[in-house]
Design a protein around this motif. Sequence first.
Motif, mmCIF file in Angstrom:
data_model
loop_
_atom_site.group_PDB
_atom_site.id
_atom_site.type_symbol
_atom_site.label_atom_id
_atom_site.label_comp_id
_atom_site.label_asym_id
_atom_site.label_seq_id
_atom_site.Cartn_x
_atom_site.Cartn_y
_atom_site.Cartn_z
ATOM 1 N N GLU A 39 -6.944 8.229 -32.961
ATOM 2 C CA GLU A 39 -6.067 7.154 -33.425
ATOM 3 C C GLU A 39 -5.089 6.803 -32.317
ATOM 4 O O GLU A 39 -4.417 7.670 -31.767
ATOM 5 C CB GLU A 39 -5.295 7.582 -34.668
ATOM 6 C CG GLU A 39 -4.396 6.498 -35.209
ATOM 7 C CD GLU A 39 -3.616 6.932 -36.440
ATOM 8 O OE1 GLU A 39 -2.825 6.114 -36.921
ATOM 9 O OE2 GLU A 39 -3.776 8.067 -36.897
ATOM 10 N N GLU A 41 -2.014 4.161 -31.837
ATOM 11 C CA GLU A 41 -1.103 3.171 -32.418
ATOM 12 C C GLU A 41 -1.676 2.529 -33.680
ATOM 13 O O GLU A 41 -1.680 1.313 -33.850
ATOM 14 C CB GLU A 41 -0.739 2.109 -31.389
ATOM 15 C CG GLU A 41 -0.011 2.662 -30.187
ATOM 16 C CD GLU A 41 0.304 1.616 -29.141
ATOM 17 O OE1 GLU A 41 0.023 0.416 -29.356
ATOM 18 O OE2 GLU A 41 0.846 2.001 -28.101
ATOM 19 N N GLY A 42 -2.190 3.348 -34.576
ATOM 20 C CA GLY A 42 -2.709 2.857 -35.843
ATOM 21 C C GLY A 42 -4.137 2.349 -35.805
ATOM 22 O O GLY A 42 -4.712 2.040 -36.844
ATOM 23 N N ASN A 43 -4.721 2.254 -34.642
ATOM 24 C CA ASN A 43 -6.114 1.817 -34.503
ATOM 25 C C ASN A 43 -6.996 3.027 -34.218
ATOM 26 O O ASN A 43 -6.610 3.934 -33.485
ATOM 27 C CB ASN A 43 -6.268 0.813 -33.358
ATOM 28 C CG ASN A 43 -5.495 -0.456 -33.616
ATOM 29 O OD1 ASN A 43 -5.571 -1.009 -34.714
ATOM 30 N ND2 ASN A 43 -4.756 -0.911 -32.634
ATOM 31 N N PHE A 44 -8.177 3.029 -34.793
ATOM 32 C CA PHE A 44 -9.110 4.124 -34.583
ATOM 33 C C PHE A 44 -10.185 3.706 -33.582
ATOM 34 O O PHE A 44 -10.712 2.603 -33.635
ATOM 35 C CB PHE A 44 -9.761 4.539 -35.906
ATOM 36 C CG PHE A 44 -8.798 5.219 -36.825
ATOM 37 C CD1 PHE A 44 -8.594 6.581 -36.732
ATOM 38 C CD2 PHE A 44 -8.078 4.498 -37.765
ATOM 39 C CE1 PHE A 44 -7.702 7.221 -37.572
ATOM 40 C CE2 PHE A 44 -7.183 5.120 -38.604
ATOM 41 C CZ PHE A 44 -6.995 6.490 -38.511
#
Length: 65
Positions: A39, A41-44
């Motif tokens: 992950e 910054e909130g993105n996978f």
Amino acid sequence: MSVKIPKDCMPACVSCAFFSCEPKDDLGYCYRYPPKLIEIEGNFESCFPVTERTDWCGEFIRKVN
């Protein structure tokens, strides 16, 4: 009498079957296991481990041409 072992006989990522990199790069990817999900910054995202050509591990298998 001392026997000198050639560098390409020593276990290193650059001579491993699971390692891939561009010829002039010092870093490459290890494809021994599936990519890891991370992950950022909130993105996978998924990625393979990045290693140096001179690194090595216990999973080493010599690359066969």
